[in-house]
Design a protein around this motif. Sequence first.
Motif, PDB file in Angstrom:
ATOM      1  N   TYR A   1      -6.913   6.005 -11.331  1.00  0.00           N
ATOM      2  CA  TYR A   1      -6.732   6.499  -9.660  1.00  0.00           C
ATOM      3  C   TYR A   1      -5.604   7.778 -10.062  1.00  0.00           C
ATOM      4  O   TYR A   1      -4.477   7.526 -10.785  1.00  0.00           O
ATOM      5  CB  TYR A   1      -6.280   5.555  -9.119  1.00  0.00           C
TER       6      TYR A   1
ATOM      7  N   PHE B   1       0.833   4.238  -2.855  1.00  0.00           N
ATOM      8  CA  PHE B   1       0.634   5.682  -2.554  1.00  0.00           C
ATOM      9  C   PHE B   1       1.889   6.438  -3.316  1.00  0.00           C
ATOM     10  O   PHE B   1       1.816   7.387  -3.792  1.00  0.00           O
ATOM     11  CB  PHE B   1       0.579   5.726  -1.036  1.00  0.00           C
TER      12      PHE B   1
ATOM     13  N   LEU C   1      -7.095  10.843  -2.610  1.00  0.00           N
ATOM     14  CA  LEU C   1      -7.329   9.796  -3.422  1.00  0.00           C
ATOM     15  C   LEU C   1      -8.443  10.099  -4.440  1.00  0.00           C
ATOM     16  O   LEU C   1      -9.465  10.279  -4.102  1.00  0.00           O
ATOM     17  CB  LEU C   1      -7.556   8.616  -2.825  1.00  0.00           C
TER      18      LEU C   1
ATOM     19  N   THR D   1       0.844  -1.166  -0.019  1.00  0.00           N
ATOM     20  CA  THR D   1       0.067  -0.044   0.057  1.00  0.00           C
ATOM     21  C   THR D   1       0.837   1.278   0.138  1.00  0.00           C
ATOM     22  O   THR D   1       0.473   2.186  -0.598  1.00  0.00           O
ATOM     23  CB  THR D   1      -0.894   0.122   1.215  1.00  0.00           C
TER      24      THR D   1
ATOM     25  N   LEU E   1      -5.381   1.893   1.233  1.00  0.00           N
ATOM     26  CA  LEU E   1      -4.987   3.190   1.303  1.00  0.00           C
ATOM     27  C   LEU E   1      -6.472   4.341   1.729  1.00  0.00           C
ATOM     28  O   LEU E   1      -5.986   5.364   2.470  1.00  0.00           O
ATOM     29  CB  LEU E   1      -4.710   3.472  -0.175  1.00  0.00           C
ATOM     30  N   ARG E   2      -7.180   4.047   1.188  1.00  0.00           N
ATOM     31  CA  ARG E   2      -8.782   4.886   1.436  1.00  0.00           C
ATOM     32  C   ARG E   2      -8.571   4.857   3.039  1.00  0.00           C
ATOM     33  O   ARG E   2      -9.111   5.750   3.641  1.00  0.00           O
ATOM     34  CB  ARG E   2      -9.878   4.319   1.104  1.00  0.00           C
TER      35      ARG E   2
ATOM     36  N   GLU F   1      -9.162  11.786   3.028  1.00  0.00           N
ATOM     37  CA  GLU F   1      -9.739  10.734   2.149  1.00  0.00           C
ATOM     38  C   GLU F   1      -9.793  11.437   0.709  1.00  0.00           C
ATOM     39  O   GLU F   1      -9.991  10.820  -0.161  1.00  0.00           O
ATOM     40  CB  GLU F   1     -11.035   9.982   2.581  1.00  0.00           C
TER      41      GLU F   1
ATOM     42  N   ILE G   1      -5.795  -0.530  -2.462  1.00  0.00           N
ATOM     43  CA  ILE G   1      -6.817   0.889  -2.595  1.00  0.00           C
ATOM     44  C   ILE G   1      -7.466   0.888  -1.372  1.00  0.00           C
ATOM     45  O   ILE G   1      -7.824   1.988  -0.986  1.00  0.00           O
ATOM     46  CB  ILE G   1      -7.575   0.737  -3.848  1.00  0.00           C
TER      47      ILE G   1
ATOM     48  N   LEU H   1       1.508   6.727  -6.805  1.00  0.00           N
ATOM     49  CA  LEU H   1       0.571   7.782  -7.178  1.00  0.00           C
ATOM     50  C   LEU H   1       1.073   9.184  -7.028  1.00  0.00           C
ATOM     51  O   LEU H   1       0.809  10.093  -7.546  1.00  0.00           O
ATOM     52  CB  LEU H   1      -0.569   7.663  -6.493  1.00  0.00           C
TER      53      LEU H   1
ATOM     54  N   VAL I   1      -3.944  11.096  -7.072  1.00  0.00           N
ATOM     55  CA  VAL I   1      -3.711  11.723  -5.853  1.00  0.00           C
ATOM     56  C   VAL I   1      -3.929  13.229  -6.457  1.00  0.00           C
ATOM     57  O   VAL I   1      -3.057  13.644  -7.246  1.00  0.00           O
ATOM     58  CB  VAL I   1      -2.475  11.479  -4.906  1.00  0.00           C
TER      59      VAL I   1
ATOM     60  N   LYS J   1     -10.747   8.947  -7.685  1.00  0.00           N
ATOM     61  CA  LYS J   1     -11.045   7.840  -8.515  1.00  0.00           C
ATOM     62  C   LYS J   1     -11.888   8.344  -9.374  1.00  0.00           C
ATOM     63  O   LYS J   1     -12.779   8.890  -9.426  1.00  0.00           O
ATOM     64  CB  LYS J   1     -11.762   6.730  -7.680  1.00  0.00           C
TER      65      LYS J   1
END
Length: 79
Positions: free
Chosen positions: A73, A12, A66, A8, A53-54, A63, A50, A15, A75, A68
């Motif tokens: 996906y 992150f 992130l 994870t 991560l959320r 939150e 994911i 991203l 950031v 979507k």
Amino acid sequence: LAFKRPKTKELFAYLIDRNGAGVTTKEICAVLWEDSVDDKKNRNYLYQLINDLRMALKEVNAESVLIKNSTTYAVDIKE
């Protein structure tokens, strides 16, 4: 941030490295498991990452970082 799984953190970081650019699940899987050929297994695991991560972002009230979209996906680097 505290993550349940080491991958994870890797997700992150990837991203963030993309600097806000959206990436597909296929692209993410290719980066996280570059030597693997089991796309279905990796995609299923990616959805767990994911979610992890959320949850980690939610714990620190971030939150919204992130993003979507329908196929990607990303950031939000402005947050």
